[in-house]
Design a protein around this motif. Structure first.
Motif, PDB file in Angstrom:
ATOM      1  N   HIS A 187      23.799   0.010  34.788  1.00  0.00           N
ATOM      2  CA  HIS A 187      22.787   0.090  33.730  1.00  0.00           C
ATOM      3  C   HIS A 187      22.805  -1.119  32.792  1.00  0.00           C
ATOM      4  N   ALA A 220      24.103   5.883  31.138  1.00  0.00           N
ATOM      5  CA  ALA A 220      22.900   5.199  30.664  1.00  0.00           C
ATOM      6  C   ALA A 220      22.914   5.064  29.141  1.00  0.00           C
ATOM      7  N   ALA A 262      23.199   1.580  27.103  1.00  0.00           N
ATOM      8  CA  ALA A 262      22.134   1.191  26.172  1.00  0.00           C
ATOM      9  C   ALA A 262      22.715   0.640  24.876  1.00  0.00           C
ATOM     10  N   ASN A 285      24.088  -2.847  25.756  1.00  0.00           N
ATOM     11  CA  ASN A 285      23.012  -3.832  25.929  1.00  0.00           C
ATOM     12  C   ASN A 285      22.428  -4.257  24.595  1.00  0.00           C
ATOM     13  N   ARG A 286      22.251  -3.298  23.676  1.00  0.00           N
ATOM     14  CA  ARG A 286      21.737  -3.655  22.354  1.00  0.00           C
ATOM     15  C   ARG A 286      22.711  -4.576  21.631  1.00  0.00           C
TER      16      ARG A 286
END
Length: 262
Positions: A43, A246, A250, A253-254
């Motif tokens: 992810h 996921a 997330a 990734n942020r």
């Protein structure tokens, strides 16, 4: 299969992604190996150089004589990063991996562009608690603690589907003396002062149902760190990269985007 000599121990490592991509190094939790990140990395944003490794005494890494210290485990990580020729990495630590990350950032600040402390704290439990666990393991083996450990690691919903069974087997098959030596490292670790002195971007993550490092404990560590961001994953317990990959990814990734590590 790849191994690297780092700080006097042979460490098992898995590297993927482009050679020139921004590097992310993952340190797994007590009682797991680098496969704990398998569901999460699918992810993550493309283009990253992803490095997973088994810490000393776990997985396929060398089980050197204990006891260990968090400082030694942090120096292992620093030596691994240097051996791979990486610069300005983001270090993602889960549970004991978070303690390793805090120590790494304090002892080798120039290596890191950012730090993620997931389901961890500046101090986890006390010596008496860890000594009780060590005594139980030495008496009856790692399999004897598997059932109560799964209750702390995973939510009731996850366990109701039987999805924890493979993780109980992973725990039971870890090198016993390496596991004990890492327990001793946690028992002797207090990174409170190190956390207060950090001067790099830090993301802290907790699981809403975590029975090993409860959210309040994790958030209290975030409050120690200047400028740290705290996020909670509701419904997940101690290993959100397995239970909620996921959602966990997330947040990562942020963080990578926010600090320009993409």
């Amino acid at each position: 299969m790849q191994t690297i000599q780092a700080n006097g121990a042979e460490l098992h490592v898995a590297v993927s992604g482009p050679d020139t991509g921004p590097a992310v190094v993952f340190a797994n939790s007590l009682g797991t190996d680098l496969r704990v990140w398998d569901a999460l990395i699918r992810h993550l944003a493309p283009g990253l150089r992803l490095v997973r490794y088994d810490k000393r005494g776990h997985g396929l890494s060398e089980e050197t004589p204990g006891p260990y210290s968090i400082g030694t485990l942090a120096d292992d990580a620093a030596a691994l990063i240097a051996a791979l020729g990486l610069r300005r990495v983001v270090f993602v630590g889960l549970s004991i991996g978070g303690l390793i990350g805090l120590s790494l950032a304090a002892r080798h600040p120039g290596l890191l562009a950012g730090l993620v402390v997931s389901n961890s704290a500046a101090r986890i439990g006390d010596a008496a608690m860890w000594n009780t666990r060590i005594a139980a393991i030495r008496k009856d083996g790692l399999a004897s603690i598997a059932a109560p450990t799964m209750e702390r690691w995973f939510s009731p919903a996850f366990r109701a589907l039987g999805r924890d069974a493979v993780w109980a087997r992973m725990l039971s098959r870890q090198p016993q003396q390496g596991y004990v030596a890492c327990c001793q490292a946690i028992a002797g670790a207090d990174l409170t002062d190190a956390a207060r002195a950090l001067a790099l971007p830090v993301q802290v993550i907790a699981g809403g149902l975590d029975g090993s490092t409860p959210p309040d404990l994790v958030q209290a560590t975030a409050a120690l760190i200047p400028g740290a961001r705290f996020d909670l994953i509701p419904g997940a317990a101690h290993i959100p990269c397995v239970e909620a990959p996921a959602a966990h990814a997330a947040i990562l990734n942020r963080f990578f985007r926010d600090i320009g590590h993409v």
